[in-house]
Structure formats: structure tokens, C-alpha cells
Enzyme design. Structure first.
Site, PDB file in Angstrom:
ATOM      1  N   HIS A   1       0.819  -1.214   0.000  1.00  0.00           N
ATOM      2  CA  HIS A   1       0.000   0.000   0.000  1.00  0.00           C
ATOM      3  C   HIS A   1       0.855   1.268   0.000  1.00  0.00           C
ATOM      4  O   HIS A   1       0.662   2.140  -0.847  1.00  0.00           O
ATOM      5  CB  HIS A   1      -0.945  -0.017   1.201  1.00  0.00           C
ATOM      6  CG  HIS A   1      -1.588   1.302   1.503  1.00  0.00           C
ATOM      7  ND1 HIS A   1      -2.446   1.935   0.628  1.00  0.00           N
ATOM      8  CD2 HIS A   1      -1.481   2.136   2.570  1.00  0.00           C
ATOM      9  CE1 HIS A   1      -2.842   3.088   1.149  1.00  0.00           C
ATOM     10  NE2 HIS A   1      -2.265   3.240   2.325  1.00  0.00           N
TER      11      HIS A   1
ATOM     12  N   HIS B   1       3.727   7.131   5.631  1.00  0.00           N
ATOM     13  CA  HIS B   1       2.517   7.780   6.151  1.00  0.00           C
ATOM     14  C   HIS B   1       1.723   6.967   7.169  1.00  0.00           C
ATOM     15  O   HIS B   1       0.991   7.534   7.971  1.00  0.00           O
ATOM     16  CB  HIS B   1       1.614   8.270   5.002  1.00  0.00           C
ATOM     17  CG  HIS B   1       0.729   7.228   4.380  1.00  0.00           C
ATOM     18  ND1 HIS B   1       1.135   6.450   3.325  1.00  0.00           N
ATOM     19  CD2 HIS B   1      -0.546   6.846   4.648  1.00  0.00           C
ATOM     20  CE1 HIS B   1       0.140   5.639   2.967  1.00  0.00           C
ATOM     21  NE2 HIS B   1      -0.887   5.858   3.760  1.00  0.00           N
ATOM     22  N   ASP B   2       1.877   5.639   7.177  1.00  0.00           N
ATOM     23  CA  ASP B   2       1.134   4.819   8.145  1.00  0.00           C
ATOM     24  C   ASP B   2       2.035   4.226   9.234  1.00  0.00           C
ATOM     25  O   ASP B   2       1.571   3.407  10.029  1.00  0.00           O
ATOM     26  CB  ASP B   2       0.376   3.699   7.412  1.00  0.00           C
ATOM     27  CG  ASP B   2      -0.902   4.206   6.724  1.00  0.00           C
ATOM     28  OD1 ASP B   2      -1.570   5.103   7.275  1.00  0.00           O
ATOM     29  OD2 ASP B   2      -1.230   3.696   5.626  1.00  0.00           O
TER      30      ASP B   2
ATOM     31  N   GLU C   1       0.894   5.682  12.794  1.00  0.00           N
ATOM     32  CA  GLU C   1      -0.477   5.257  13.073  1.00  0.00           C
ATOM     33  C   GLU C   1      -0.571   3.753  13.366  1.00  0.00           C
ATOM     34  O   GLU C   1      -1.332   3.331  14.226  1.00  0.00           O
ATOM     35  CB  GLU C   1      -1.355   5.618  11.862  1.00  0.00           C
ATOM     36  CG  GLU C   1      -2.820   5.789  12.200  1.00  0.00           C
ATOM     37  CD  GLU C   1      -3.586   6.371  11.024  1.00  0.00           C
ATOM     38  OE1 GLU C   1      -3.381   7.564  10.726  1.00  0.00           O
ATOM     39  OE2 GLU C   1      -4.385   5.642  10.405  1.00  0.00           O
ATOM     40  N   ASP C   2       0.185   2.957  12.638  1.00  0.00           N
ATOM     41  CA  ASP C   2      -0.021   1.497  12.672  1.00  0.00           C
ATOM     42  C   ASP C   2       1.126   0.656  13.210  1.00  0.00           C
ATOM     43  O   ASP C   2       0.994  -0.567  13.298  1.00  0.00           O
ATOM     44  CB  ASP C   2      -0.340   0.989  11.250  1.00  0.00           C
ATOM     45  CG  ASP C   2      -1.626   1.577  10.692  1.00  0.00           C
ATOM     46  OD1 ASP C   2      -2.484   1.979  11.497  1.00  0.00           O
ATOM     47  OD2 ASP C   2      -1.764   1.642   9.461  1.00  0.00           O
TER      48      ASP C   2
ATOM     49  N   ASP D   1      -3.399   8.469  -1.336  1.00  0.00           N
ATOM     50  CA  ASP D   1      -3.812   7.439  -0.370  1.00  0.00           C
ATOM     51  C   ASP D   1      -5.269   7.021  -0.631  1.00  0.00           C
ATOM     52  O   ASP D   1      -5.587   5.820  -0.695  1.00  0.00           O
ATOM     53  CB  ASP D   1      -3.656   8.024   1.042  1.00  0.00           C
ATOM     54  CG  ASP D   1      -3.872   7.011   2.152  1.00  0.00           C
ATOM     55  OD1 ASP D   1      -3.546   5.829   1.967  1.00  0.00           O
ATOM     56  OD2 ASP D   1      -4.363   7.417   3.227  1.00  0.00           O
TER      57      ASP D   1
END
Ligand code: NDP
Ligand code: ZN
Length: 180
Positions: free
Chosen positions: A36, A62-63, A66-67, A123
């Protein structure tokens, strides 16, 4: 200067692959999650015509906060202030309930910086194409449609940023009969 940039992009891709190594997408094939973030960076260069290195790095990262266990401090130490600040703009507050986070994405989109808006557009484009390609495990057709409707509201706040990416998104929304 060129060799240094290539090296930075590959180092960044490797960092993302290591951070997301145990994570999978929500599709039935359990695609590695890192596909992704690499795909989002690829949309920016191939369709968006973007060559701003910090934007490409932010797309790749970018993630991560967050993850995964990644902190902004770690991103700043590894990739600098510019990239870390961009990722911060792209990170949802996970202490908030899911519904509130989704509402905030709609409310905040128009106030994001130009560079953060680019990553947000790519995204959303990636995720909507992914939903069109394959329905995630356990999702109904209604849930997919609701996701398109929510995404259209976020994208409405990102308008006037990149014609190619916006045209591709418009096309997907039209296909679904979703109004922006
Ligand atoms: P989610 O936010 O749970 O999932 C979508 C996100 O998952 C995407 O934004 C993307 O984020 C990531 N993702 C991972 N794999 C895929 C993939 N293969 N295709 C597309 N995206 C993928 O979805 P909803 O927006 O539907 O959830 C909103 C809320 O509604 C949740 O609280 C959920 O529990 C609830 N809910 C709704 C239902 C309904 O019918 N509408 C039914 C059940 C629950 P990223 O870019 O970060 O990877
Ligand atoms: Zn994402």
C-alpha cells in the site's frame, strides 16, 4: 546529489518494509501492507508527476506512526524534520473513537498543507482502487459504498491540489454514482 536521493528513497522504502513486516491488508489474499505505502508513492510519481523527495518519503512512511511502534522522534532522527512534520499531518489520533477520526478527516482535509494534500489524494485513490479490485474480508457491498461516500467528502476538501489525481478520483466516484 542524484545518487544521494536514490539512496534516501531506497533506505526509506526499506524502513517502511521492516516496520510493516507483520501487517497485512484487509483483502482475502492478505497482501503485505507495505504494498500500500509503496503504491501510494508510485501513484504520486507516475500519475501525480510529483518529484518532491520529502513528499515521496512521507507517502512511504505515512502509516508507520499510526499502525506500528514508530515515533515522530524516530522519523525525525532518521529522515529529518520536514518528513516527520508531513507524516504528523497524515496521522490520525488513535486515542479518538473511529467515527470521530473519520469525521475529523473530513473537517481537516481543507486545512492540510499542499504537500500533505498530495499524499492524502494518492492514499484515497489507492484505497478506492483496492476496494474496487477486491472486497475486504467480512465487508458487505453497503460498507464498500459507505466508504466511497465518506472518501468523497474527504476528497472534496482536497480540491485544487493536483488535476491528474483529482480526475482519477472523480472518475472512480462517478463510476460508483457518488457525488462529491
Ligand atoms: P476501515 O476504516 O475499518 O477500513 C478502511 C481502511 O483500511 C482504509 O482506509 C485503509 O486505510 C485500510 N485498508 C486495509 N486494507 C484495505 C483494502 N484491501 N482496501 C481498502 N482499504 C484497506 O473501514 P470503514 O471506513 O468501513 O470503517 C468505519 C467504521 O465503521 C469502523 O469503526 C467500522 O468498525 C465500522 N463498521 C462499519 C460497517 C458498515 O457496514 N459501514 C460494518 C461494520 C463496522 P490505510 O490507508 O490506513 O491502510
Ligand atoms: Zn494509507
Amino acid at each position: 546529489a542524484y545518487a544521494k536521493i536514490v539512496k534516501e528513497i531506497v533506505r526509506c522504502t526499506n524502513f517502511a518494509a521492516i516496520k510493516h513486516k507483520d501487517q497485512r491488508r484487509k483483502d482475502k489474499q492478505k497482501t503485505p501492507y507495505v504494498n500500500h505505502v509503496i503504491g501510494v508513492a508510485h501513484i504520486l510519481v507516475s500519475e501525480g508527476g510529483i518529484s518532491d523527495v520529502s513528499v515521496i518519503q512521507a507517502a512511504l512512511l505515512h502509516d508507520t506512526v499510526e499502525d506500528t511502534d514508530t515515533s515522530f522522534y524516530e522519523l525525525q532522527a532518521e529522515f529529518g524534520e520536514d518528513v516527520a512534520t508531513l507524516v504528523k499531518e497524515l496521522t490520525d489520533d488513535k486515542s479518538l473513537p473511529k467515527a470521530e477520526r473519520k469525521a475529523l478527516q473530513i473537517a481537516h482535509a481543507q486545512h492540510a498543507s499542499y504537500r500533505a494534500k498530495l499524499v492524502k489524494l494518492a492514499d484515497k485513490l489507492y484505497n478506492l482502487r483496492d476496494l474496487r479490485r477486491a472486497t475486504p474480508e467480512g465487508w458487505t457491498e453497503e460498507r464498500v459504498q459507505e466508504y466511497f461516500e465518506w472518501a468523497a467528502q474527504v476528497v472534496a476538501g482536497l480540491k485544487g491540489t493536483n488535476p491528474a489525481l483529482e480526475e482519477a478520483l472523480d472518475q472512480l466516484f462517478r463510476e460508483r454514482g457518488v457525488e462529491m
